[in-house]
Enzyme design. Sequence first.
Site, PDB file in Angstrom:
ATOM      1  N   THR A   1       0.801  -1.343  -0.083  1.00 11.47           N
ATOM      2  CA  THR A   1      -0.095   0.081   0.036  1.00 11.47           C
ATOM      3  C   THR A   1       0.982   1.298  -0.023  1.00 11.47           C
ATOM      4  O   THR A   1       1.954   1.348   0.349  1.00 11.47           O
ATOM      5  CB  THR A   1      -0.813   0.123   1.292  1.00 11.47           C
ATOM      6  OG1 THR A   1      -0.066   0.139   2.343  1.00 11.47           O
ATOM      7  CG2 THR A   1      -1.835  -1.276   1.379  1.00 11.47           C
TER       8      THR A   1
ATOM      9  N   GLU B   1      -5.998  -3.459  -0.107  1.00 16.11           N
ATOM     10  CA  GLU B   1      -6.395  -4.629   0.765  1.00 16.11           C
ATOM     11  C   GLU B   1      -7.420  -5.247   0.492  1.00 16.11           C
ATOM     12  O   GLU B   1      -7.757  -6.439   0.989  1.00 16.11           O
ATOM     13  CB  GLU B   1      -6.508  -3.951   2.087  1.00 16.11           C
ATOM     14  CG  GLU B   1      -5.376  -3.341   2.951  1.00 16.11           C
ATOM     15  CD  GLU B   1      -5.051  -1.892   2.542  1.00 16.11           C
ATOM     16  OE1 GLU B   1      -5.482  -1.335   1.462  1.00 16.11           O
ATOM     17  OE2 GLU B   1      -4.346  -1.236   3.480  1.00 16.11           O
TER      18      GLU B   1
ATOM     19  N   LYS C   1     -13.083  18.653  10.213  1.00 16.34           N
ATOM     20  CA  LYS C   1     -14.131  18.788  11.685  1.00 16.34           C
ATOM     21  C   LYS C   1     -14.203  20.336  12.014  1.00 16.34           C
ATOM     22  O   LYS C   1     -13.246  20.918  12.608  1.00 16.34           O
ATOM     23  CB  LYS C   1     -13.182  17.980  12.718  1.00 16.34           C
ATOM     24  CG  LYS C   1     -13.365  16.416  12.235  1.00 16.34           C
ATOM     25  CD  LYS C   1     -12.652  15.668  13.294  1.00 16.34           C
ATOM     26  CE  LYS C   1     -12.926  14.040  12.622  1.00 16.34           C
ATOM     27  NZ  LYS C   1     -11.547  13.667  12.429  1.00 16.34           N
TER      28      LYS C   1
ATOM     29  N   TRP D   1     -18.757  17.708  10.437  1.00 19.71           N
ATOM     30  CA  TRP D   1     -17.905  17.174   9.355  1.00 19.71           C
ATOM     31  C   TRP D   1     -18.021  17.730   7.981  1.00 19.71           C
ATOM     32  O   TRP D   1     -19.278  17.924   7.845  1.00 19.71           O
ATOM     33  CB  TRP D   1     -17.999  15.570   9.315  1.00 19.71           C
ATOM     34  CG  TRP D   1     -17.275  14.854  10.831  1.00 19.71           C
ATOM     35  CD1 TRP D   1     -17.038  15.417  11.918  1.00 19.71           C
ATOM     36  CD2 TRP D   1     -17.137  13.345  10.736  1.00 19.71           C
ATOM     37  NE1 TRP D   1     -16.622  14.467  12.659  1.00 19.71           N
ATOM     38  CE2 TRP D   1     -16.378  13.083  11.915  1.00 19.71           C
ATOM     39  CE3 TRP D   1     -17.163  12.510   9.759  1.00 19.71           C
ATOM     40  CZ2 TRP D   1     -16.121  11.917  12.542  1.00 19.71           C
ATOM     41  CZ3 TRP D   1     -16.751  11.175  10.348  1.00 19.71           C
ATOM     42  CH2 TRP D   1     -16.088  10.805  11.612  1.00 19.71           C
TER      43      TRP D   1
HETATM   44  P1  AMP Z   1      -5.327   2.242  -2.540  1.00 16.32           P
HETATM   45  O1  AMP Z   1      -5.234   1.173  -1.616  1.00 16.32           O
HETATM   46  O2  AMP Z   1      -3.975   2.981  -2.697  1.00 16.32           O
HETATM   47  O3  AMP Z   1      -6.041   1.817  -3.749  1.00 16.32           O
HETATM   48  O4  AMP Z   1      -6.224   3.235  -1.859  1.00 16.32           O
HETATM   49  C1  AMP Z   1      -7.644   2.952  -1.558  1.00 16.32           C
HETATM   50  C2  AMP Z   1      -8.298   4.127  -1.268  1.00 16.32           C
HETATM   51  O5  AMP Z   1      -8.570   5.237  -2.137  1.00 16.32           O
HETATM   52  C3  AMP Z   1      -9.713   4.065  -0.531  1.00 16.32           C
HETATM   53  O6  AMP Z   1      -9.536   3.595   0.766  1.00 16.32           O
HETATM   54  C4  AMP Z   1     -10.506   5.355  -0.829  1.00 16.32           C
HETATM   55  O7  AMP Z   1      -9.845   6.268   0.299  1.00 16.32           O
HETATM   56  C5  AMP Z   1      -9.879   5.867  -2.294  1.00 16.32           C
HETATM   57  N1  AMP Z   1     -10.636   5.361  -3.317  1.00 16.32           N
HETATM   58  C6  AMP Z   1     -10.610   4.504  -3.916  1.00 16.32           C
HETATM   59  N2  AMP Z   1     -11.656   4.568  -4.920  1.00 16.32           N
HETATM   60  C7  AMP Z   1     -12.194   5.658  -4.428  1.00 16.32           C
HETATM   61  C8  AMP Z   1     -13.469   6.204  -5.032  1.00 16.32           C
HETATM   62  N3  AMP Z   1     -14.022   5.884  -6.164  1.00 16.32           N
HETATM   63  N4  AMP Z   1     -13.899   7.449  -4.549  1.00 16.32           N
HETATM   64  C9  AMP Z   1     -13.191   7.964  -3.346  1.00 16.32           C
HETATM   65  N5  AMP Z   1     -12.143   7.290  -2.783  1.00 16.32           N
HETATM   66  C10 AMP Z   1     -11.738   6.323  -3.439  1.00 16.32           C
END
Ligand code: AMP
Length: 542
Positions: A186, A331, A439, A444
Amino acid sequence: MLGLMQSQQLLISSLIDFAERHHGEGEVVSRRVEGDLHRYTYKDVAARSRRVANALDGMKLGFSDRVATLAWNGYRHLELYFGVSGSGRVLHTLNPRLHPDQITWIANHAEDSVLCFDMSFLPIIKAIHGRCPTIKHYVALCDADKLPADSGIPGLLSYEAWIGAQSASYQWPSFDENSASSMCYTSGTTGNPKAALYSHRSTMLHALAGALPDALSMSARDCVLPVVPMFHVNAWGLPYSAAMTGAKLVFPGPAMDGKSIYELIEGEKVSFAAGVPTVWQMMLGHMSAGKLRFSTLKRTVIGGSACPPAMINAFNDEYGVEVLHAWGMTEMSPLGTVCTLKNKHLSLSSPEKMKVRLKQGRGIFGVDMKIVDGEGKELPWDGKAYGDLLVKGPWIISDYFKGEGGSPLVDGWFPTGDVATIDPDGYMQITDRSKDVIKSGGEWISSIDVENIAMAHPAVAMAACIGMKHPKWDERPIIAVVKKPGADVSRDELIAFFDGKTAKWQIPDDVVFVEAIPLGGTGKMQKTKLREMLKDYQLPAA
Ligand code: AMP
């Protein structure tokens, strides 16, 4: 009593076997680092994947040993997807956009044995190779005559020579479907990066669910362009779902600019493309400047960060392309939700439909979701209550690789770090990352909502909303904005643009114009970097 059905392990090798047998003539087209287009078929992918497997056997690599890649989306990377995992090793896709020190840390943590890389990443390899003691073999994804004599990497192999010396016949081994197949670290915005370790079973189930009509809806009649990188969560599983359905695959290689992507879509008759909003932003900019149209593109899945309404509108209304807003995480393999409409939505007016499309979508089969308040109490699916989003399912991690720091699960659920609402129809909407929520006065404010409004202004190319410390309200939102080339808007005009579009107290206190918003290795806005950039910023006096 047990059922009387054949017990066959779900293994990734079966995907490429299937594609070879049923879609042997199906095409895979790749723009190469060399700049040209490479074209071959699933039959070729299968044969060359078997050569990869033989080559790894020749290196005496053991079961579950890690084979890393540092590569663009392309056919050789695809062969490694099948050859490495299919032969029982673990494919570790490294993110070339990270700093060499981070790549070194990750490769050492994963204990990679082999690293296969595109020649454009030779400078990274030069920077890391003396610092990764577990890597015994470096393989450049090129022909033997393209290997530089002075690479400085002892024993550097050419991929083509390496696999060219192998037999194309190989019996894929059978083993426990729960065995690890691939891994991805990640982005790790805090602390060290952590790895999701996918299994054959999780990958196969994810590929099956991802291909369903109300998910990505993939078929042998599709021509799929994964712009989302193969080094980030297995390109959302598209290489696997494509082999499972026989869809034609088109890979963009290193050319991710708007013009190259547009030309690839048109030239290869792409029907379905997938990527993060920043990529589409560049392509839409190119299209609008040149008054260009799509002739074959029907659907595009947009995820990774929130898709701004202006982008959904542009695809939908101007170009007739359906946007599937999707959400997931490293994840989660990564697919969690996809926003496909239900029958009841089809007769809605365009603005009402838009409200649905803006949501991140319904959980696909296999993904269980719930939202909870600060005390862990489950909140209703009423589209209003928002809380921490937790997920559960067979392609969601149970732990991180080498799990330092204890289990990430809470009563069997994985906390996503996102804050969301879920409506009575099951459509989930991310209101924010929990760390990005502003916040203000005990309430929020969703940074995503603020950004979406700003992005709808014709002079705004990109907008990022962050909270600034405030003596009275705790935090107040401000918005950092990149203007479109040649366009102009003042601070006051942009603030006035929010009038009537959101509650007064949610309107940002200030606008800061910036040259660029820092983007991370996967194209997401890096708000921590933005906060650093603006550390001397002072909110205007009330
Ligand atoms: P990653 O593991 O780097 O792919 O990041 C995952 C995170 O990206 C998620 O927990 C979200 O916060 C964000 N994310 C993924 N898809 C979206 C979406 N369509 N809209 C808003 N946030 C997203």
